[in-house]
Design a protein around this motif. Structure first.
Motif, PDB file in Angstrom:
ATOM      1  N   VAL A  78       0.838  -1.199   0.000  1.00  0.00           N
ATOM      2  CA  VAL A  78       0.000   0.000   0.000  1.00  0.00           C
ATOM      3  C   VAL A  78       0.872   1.247   0.000  1.00  0.00           C
ATOM      4  CG1 VAL A  78      -1.615   1.374   1.378  1.00  0.00           C
ATOM      5  CG2 VAL A  78      -2.019  -1.061   1.037  1.00  0.00           C
ATOM      6  N   ASP A  79       0.528   2.184  -0.869  1.00  0.00           N
ATOM      7  CA  ASP A  79       1.244   3.456  -1.016  1.00  0.00           C
ATOM      8  C   ASP A  79       2.691   3.272  -1.456  1.00  0.00           C
ATOM      9  OD1 ASP A  79      -0.928   5.045  -0.437  1.00  0.00           O
ATOM     10  OD2 ASP A  79      -0.482   5.184   1.699  1.00  0.00           O
ATOM     11  N   SER A  80       2.982   2.163  -2.140  1.00  0.00           N
ATOM     12  CA  SER A  80       4.328   1.970  -2.682  1.00  0.00           C
ATOM     13  C   SER A  80       4.515   2.751  -3.982  1.00  0.00           C
ATOM     14  CB  SER A  80       4.595   0.480  -2.925  1.00  0.00           C
ATOM     15  OG  SER A  80       3.633  -0.076  -3.812  1.00  0.00           O
ATOM     16  N   VAL A  81       3.425   3.285  -4.524  1.00  0.00           N
ATOM     17  CA  VAL A  81       3.481   4.178  -5.684  1.00  0.00           C
ATOM     18  C   VAL A  81       2.720   5.448  -5.310  1.00  0.00           C
ATOM     19  CG1 VAL A  81       3.598   2.249  -7.310  1.00  0.00           C
ATOM     20  CG2 VAL A  81       1.374   3.233  -6.721  1.00  0.00           C
ATOM     21  N   PRO A  82       2.920   6.536  -6.035  1.00  0.00           N
ATOM     22  CA  PRO A  82       2.182   7.765  -5.723  1.00  0.00           C
ATOM     23  C   PRO A  82       0.678   7.528  -5.733  1.00  0.00           C
ATOM     24  CG  PRO A  82       3.952   8.241  -7.260  1.00  0.00           C
ATOM     25  CD  PRO A  82       3.909   6.751  -7.111  1.00  0.00           C
ATOM     26  N   ARG A  83       0.001   8.102  -4.764  1.00  0.00           N
ATOM     27  CA  ARG A  83      -1.437   7.890  -4.638  1.00  0.00           C
ATOM     28  C   ARG A  83      -2.209   8.374  -5.860  1.00  0.00           C
ATOM     29  NH1 ARG A  83      -3.910   8.660   1.439  1.00  0.00           N
ATOM     30  NH2 ARG A  83      -2.754   6.929   2.413  1.00  0.00           N
ATOM     31  N   ARG A  84      -1.759   9.436  -6.457  1.00  0.00           N
ATOM     32  CA  ARG A  84      -2.453   9.955  -7.632  1.00  0.00           C
ATOM     33  C   ARG A  84      -2.482   8.913  -8.742  1.00  0.00           C
ATOM     34  NH1 ARG A  84      -6.625  12.514  -9.402  1.00  0.00           N
ATOM     35  NH2 ARG A  84      -6.320  13.525 -11.441  1.00  0.00           N
ATOM     36  N   LEU A  85      -1.364   8.196  -8.897  1.00  0.00           N
ATOM     37  CA  LEU A  85      -1.277   7.182  -9.949  1.00  0.00           C
ATOM     38  C   LEU A  85      -2.185   5.990  -9.638  1.00  0.00           C
ATOM     39  CD1 LEU A  85       0.121   6.323 -12.565  1.00  0.00           C
ATOM     40  CD2 LEU A  85       1.927   5.282 -11.173  1.00  0.00           C
ATOM     41  N   SER A  86      -2.155   5.519  -8.383  1.00  0.00           N
ATOM     42  CA  SER A  86      -2.994   4.374  -8.026  1.00  0.00           C
ATOM     43  C   SER A  86      -4.478   4.729  -8.051  1.00  0.00           C
ATOM     44  CB  SER A  86      -2.605   3.841  -6.638  1.00  0.00           C
ATOM     45  OG  SER A  86      -2.734   4.852  -5.655  1.00  0.00           O
ATOM     46  N   GLU A  87      -4.810   5.979  -7.735  1.00  0.00           N
ATOM     47  CA  GLU A  87      -6.203   6.399  -7.795  1.00  0.00           C
ATOM     48  C   GLU A  87      -6.710   6.445  -9.236  1.00  0.00           C
ATOM     49  OE1 GLU A  87      -6.447  10.091  -5.773  1.00  0.00           O
ATOM     50  OE2 GLU A  87      -6.358   9.198  -3.754  1.00  0.00           O
ATOM     51  N   LEU A  88      -5.881   6.919 -10.153  1.00  0.00           N
ATOM     52  CA  LEU A  88      -6.278   6.939 -11.564  1.00  0.00           C
ATOM     53  C   LEU A  88      -6.514   5.519 -12.081  1.00  0.00           C
ATOM     54  CD1 LEU A  88      -3.902   9.682 -13.060  1.00  0.00           C
ATOM     55  CD2 LEU A  88      -6.386   9.819 -12.763  1.00  0.00           C
ATOM     56  N   ALA A  89      -5.663   4.596 -11.639  1.00  0.00           N
ATOM     57  CA  ALA A  89      -5.823   3.203 -12.075  1.00  0.00           C
ATOM     58  C   ALA A  89      -7.113   2.599 -11.516  1.00  0.00           C
ATOM     59  CB  ALA A  89      -4.618   2.380 -11.634  1.00  0.00           C
ATOM     60  N   SER A  90      -7.377   2.858 -10.244  1.00  0.00           N
ATOM     61  CA  SER A  90      -8.572   2.281  -9.629  1.00  0.00           C
ATOM     62  C   SER A  90      -9.850   2.899 -10.169  1.00  0.00           C
ATOM     63  CB  SER A  90      -8.515   2.455  -8.107  1.00  0.00           C
ATOM     64  OG  SER A  90      -8.460   3.838  -7.755  1.00  0.00           O
TER      65      SER A  90
END
Length: 254
Positions: free
Chosen positions: A97-109
């Motif tokens: 969790v949070d191993s990548v920038p949150r903005r990037l993971s949010e766009l993916a989700s």
């Protein structure tokens, strides 16, 4: 000695010949001259509006469907009893969790949001209707409608807390993952099989983003993948049956 008469070469028998003629009820469908339907798979396929043989979505084999059903049952049981698999799942989630920038993971989700995935499926359904594949479009829409009907009861039954919100419940399975899988694969089946890899990538990106952002545990995503596979298999099977009935009714009795 009497000379043995030579055997005459066999004469052609026109009444036994086969001919590919245009069917009486389905133009462009090859038929035997004796009125029976062809026995080749290509001859039995219904052509599309442009005259090319129609296709139906690929259906996973029984071993794959059985494996998905077993995996879904085992994972659900582990979540309910908080077994070793669920505890391992929590450790893996805590590490990624949070191993990548949150903005990037949010766009993916966000690819699993209804506002994103549903319009893609609706456009594919409209295209299928325009091409004369109304049954396939209908089954794709029913498959999407089945997602909340299956996911919501499982969420209520398991009442699993979230990775970042332990006070909240209802995270298993992942509705976003199931939505993305059914919508994108359904759209690919309706438009072109060449788009199936694209649907797989979009589904994988959605599930990965949900886990990396902490919106879902990895097992939540895995369960939804199994559930989505079962829903797509039922939808594809219904489409194939509808196509077979239409072909049989079109070719007439043998």
């Amino acid at each position: 000695m009497r000379e043995t008469p030579r055997a005459e070469p066999p004469q052609p028998r026109p009444h036994r010949a086969f001919a590919h003629t245009t069917g009486a009820t389905c133009s462009g469908t090859p038929h035997r001259s004796d009125g029976r339907t062809p026995h080749t798979p290509r001859g039995a396929r219904q052509p599309d509006p442009l005259g090319r043989p129609g296709t139906t979505p690929p259906v996973p084999g029984r071993p794959a469907l059985f494996s998905a059903l077993v995996a879904l049952a085992v994972v659900t049981w582990q979540v309910l009893v908080h077994g070793p698999l669920a505890r391992l799942d929590e450790r893996v989630s805590g590490a990624v969790v949070d191993s990548v920038p949150r903005r990037l993971s949010e766009l993916a989700s966000d690819l699993g949001n209804m506002t994103v995935a549903l319009p893609v499926l609706v456009c594919a359904m409209a295209y299928a209707v325009w091409r004369g594949r109304r049954a396939a479009a209908l089954h794709a829409g029913l498959a999407m409608a089945a997602v909340p009907l299956l996911v919501i009861p499982l969420k209520e039954w398991t009442a699993r807390p979230g990775p970042l919100e332990p006070w909240a419940h209802g995270y298993y399975p992942s509705g976003h993952t199931a939505t993305a899988m059914v919508a994108y694969f359904g759209a690919a089946f309706l438009v072109s099989r060449r788009l199936v890899p694209v649907a797989a990538v979009l589904t994988a990106v959605t599930g990965t983003g949900l886990v990396l952002r902490g919106f879902h545990w990895p097992l939540d995503v895995l369960a939804s993948l199994c559930l989505g596979l079962l829903v797509l298999a039922v939808s594809s099977s219904c489409t194939r049956r509808s196509s077979s009935r239409r072909t049989t009714g079109c070719s007439g009795p043998s």
